[in-house]
Design a protein around this motif. Structure first.
Motif, short mmCIF file in Angstrom:
data_model
loop_
_atom_site.label_atom_id
_atom_site.label_comp_id
_atom_site.label_asym_id
_atom_site.label_seq_id
_atom_site.Cartn_x
_atom_site.Cartn_y
_atom_site.Cartn_z
N MET A 149 0.91 -1.12 -0.04
CA MET A 149 -0.12 0.11 0.31
C MET A 149 0.82 1.29 -0.05
O MET A 149 1.97 1.36 0.66
N LYS A 150 0.52 2.17 -0.73
CA LYS A 150 1.29 3.48 -0.73
C LYS A 150 0.13 4.58 -0.14
O LYS A 150 -0.91 4.74 -0.73
N PHE A 151 0.98 5.51 0.91
CA PHE A 151 0.10 6.53 1.34
C PHE A 151 0.87 7.70 1.06
O PHE A 151 1.99 7.97 1.15
N GLY A 152 0.10 8.53 0.27
CA GLY A 152 0.71 9.94 -0.46
C GLY A 152 0.71 10.72 0.81
O GLY A 152 0.16 10.67 1.88
N GLY A 153 1.26 11.97 0.48
CA GLY A 153 1.12 13.08 1.41
C GLY A 153 0.01 13.23 2.24
O GLY A 153 -0.06 13.83 3.51
N SER A 154 -1.21 13.26 1.47
CA SER A 154 -2.40 13.67 2.13
C SER A 154 -2.99 12.71 3.18
O SER A 154 -3.89 13.02 3.79
N CYS A 155 -2.16 11.54 3.29
CA CYS A 155 -2.61 10.56 4.06
C CYS A 155 -1.78 10.45 5.39
O CYS A 155 -1.79 9.67 6.27
N LEU A 156 -0.95 11.53 5.37
CA LEU A 156 0.02 11.83 6.50
C LEU A 156 -0.06 13.09 7.20
O LEU A 156 0.91 13.62 7.53
N LYS A 157 -1.25 13.57 6.91
CA LYS A 157 -1.22 15.10 7.27
C LYS A 157 -1.51 15.66 8.57
O LYS A 157 -1.21 16.67 9.18
N ASP A 158 -1.99 14.61 9.43
CA ASP A 158 -2.44 14.98 10.77
C ASP A 158 -2.82 13.88 11.67
O ASP A 158 -2.80 12.62 11.23
N ALA A 159 -3.23 14.00 12.88
CA ALA A 159 -3.38 12.94 13.86
C ALA A 159 -4.67 11.91 13.31
O ALA A 159 -4.54 10.82 13.41
#
Ligand code: ASP
Ligand code: MG
Length: 470
Positions: free
Chosen positions: A1-11
């Protein structure tokens, strides 16, 4: 699975990754992460402005703050994970500063660009790994510059699969194939290294590619062939038409690799165009899914060998383009004219998006995008070859691309052209290569919207999910 920047933006986003991990609890999992949103751009801008100390300090402070803010948000203070992440950020940023001084001293060589832009993924993925551990999962971090071996093309590297496979075999297979273990791998997207050890990158948006490269390696050397790639995005999947033209957004649920490559090339930047190359010959399915909706059962895109050949998959456009036409009374049987045209384009680093020449050979038209129009005309005018016997004309235009296996049928083309005739949309040039599931039509810019709307309206039954209204 790939998580892009918008999947790592906050809690909340990190919490959602935990949810997804639970949803897929019965599968062995490898996670590929992009940099936090905006970080790669910021790193590249910093590399470009090394001569401005104020800029550098401001950017580094910003990059540091973005990471520390997330760390504060997702970890409890004074836990081991919190401390390790802060130390990691500190250590990487001082390496980055050293790299920037090197750039100041030696200039922004291609290698340095890749080195500097690699920090985004190395920071984000380490944090993701620590986060998963803090939530009780067993998880290991791998920086892909120890895993994916590439050629020397900085900024646009291509993997050496054999060498990469050997590393995947050592570093991933033993754990992932151990039935007693349930270890998640967190691997940095976007980066690799060449044979002598320099960090390379796979091109912007390259984390998608990282995911498919690793999937292919596991397929080739592992014993379990039941592998799929999931790209978590902030959209439901690939859309048949950009919703700015046709308001209800229409998802493409199934398409094959060829169709997807055509669409990725023209369409919204949902998919890294090169990433399908890695998995196509292995028939590894790839899903594009909405991160906000991980339990969705129907509305997502699957790219695999399965497609409905009776469907048009999508309409895409190049809005801003120039068609250039070279005409002569005597191009017939004068070999070398096309070679000359494309040589000039190549020399000037201009990519040609469309070519058409009828077999009368009297004139040749080709299309280039955006500002390349002026550049191309200038370049042609400067060449003696085209000065005397050839007339060069040009015009600002748009291109409509219609993609899908169904485009190979005569009747589909007949329908498209009669639809366009209704709105008086004149087609200035057409092109489709043999066996290519994409028809390109050059039209006046003013007619672009009319053209798309009427094709969509008249051929709606040929798309997967369109509702046709009378
Ligand atoms: N961080 C890299 C970029 O912004 C790679 C990626 O996001 O996939 O291009
Ligand atoms: Mg990205």
């Amino acid at each position: 699975m790939k998580f892009g920047g918008s999947c790592l933006k906050d809690a909340d986003a990190f919490e959602k990754i935990v949810q997804i991990t639970k949803i897929y609890k019965n599968a062995k999992k490898i996670y590929v992460a992009s940099a936090f949103k905006g970080i790669t751009d910021m790193l590249l801008n910093t590399a470009k402005s090394v001569n401005d100390n104020k800029d550098i300090n401001r950017n580094i402070t910003l990059i540091e703050k973005k990471h520390l803010d997330i760390i504060e948000e997702i970890f409890q203070q004074d836990t081991d994970h919190y401390d390790r992440c802060k130390e990691w950020v500190d250590a990487r940023l001082s390496e980055l500063e050293d790299g920037l001084s090197d750039i100041e001293e030696f200039g922004l060589e291609p290698y340095y660009r890749d080195y500097v832009s690699s920090f985004g993924e190395r920071l984000s993925t380490y944090i993701l790994n620590q986060y998963l551990q803090s939530k009780g999962f067993e998880s290991v971090f791998i920086s892909a510059n120890n895993l994916i071996i590439t050629d020397d093309k900085f900024n646009n590297a291509y993997p050496h699969y054999d060498l990469t496979n050997a590393r995947v075999k050592r570093q991933i297979i033993p754990l992932i194939e151990n039935p007693k273990k349930d270890t998640i791998f967190c691997i940095t997207g976007f980066i690799g290294r060449n044979k002598i050890g320099y960090i390379t990158t796979l091109g912007r948006g390259g984390s998608d590619y990282t995911a498919t490269i690793i999937a292919r390696s596991i397929y080739d050397i592992g014993s379990d062939k039941d592998i799929r790639v999931i790209l978590w995005k902030d959209v439901d999947g690939l859309l048949a038409i950009n919703p700015k033209y046709v308001p209800e957004s229409i998802l493409i649920r199934n398409l094959d690799y060829e169709e997807a490559k055509q669409i990725a090339n023209f369409g919204a930047k949902v998919l890294h165009p090169k990433c399908l190359e890695a998995i196509e010959k292995r028939n590894i399915p790839l899903e594009i899914r909405n991160f906000d909706n991980p339990l969705e059962k129907e509305n997502y895109t699957t790219i695999s060998e399965i497609t409905n050949k009776q469907q048009i998959k999508g309409i895409s456009t190049i809005e801003d383009a120039t068609i250039i036409t070279i005409t002569s009374g005597s191009m017939v049987d004068v070999p070398g004219v096309l070679a000359k045209i494309f040589q000039i384009m190549g020399k000037n680093n201009i990519s040609v998006s469309f070519v058409a020449q009828s077999s009368s050979e009297i004139s040749t038209s080709f299309v280039v995008k955006g500002n390349d129009g002026e550049k191309a005309i200038e370049a042609l005018k400067k060449e003696n070859f085209f000065s005397e016997f050839y007339e060069i004309t040009w015009e600002k235009v748009s291109i409509i691309n219609i993609t899908g296996l169904k485009i190979l049928d005569n009747t589909t083309k007949a329908e498209i052209f009669s639809a366009l005739a209704k709105k008086d949309v004149k087609v200035k040039a057409i092109s489709q290569s043999k066996d290519e599931f994409n028809l390109s039509l050059v039209v006046d810019r003013d007619h672009l919207l009319d053209g798309i709307m009427i094709i969509h309206e008249d051929l709606c039954a040929d798309f997967e999910m369109f509702e046709c209204v009378d």
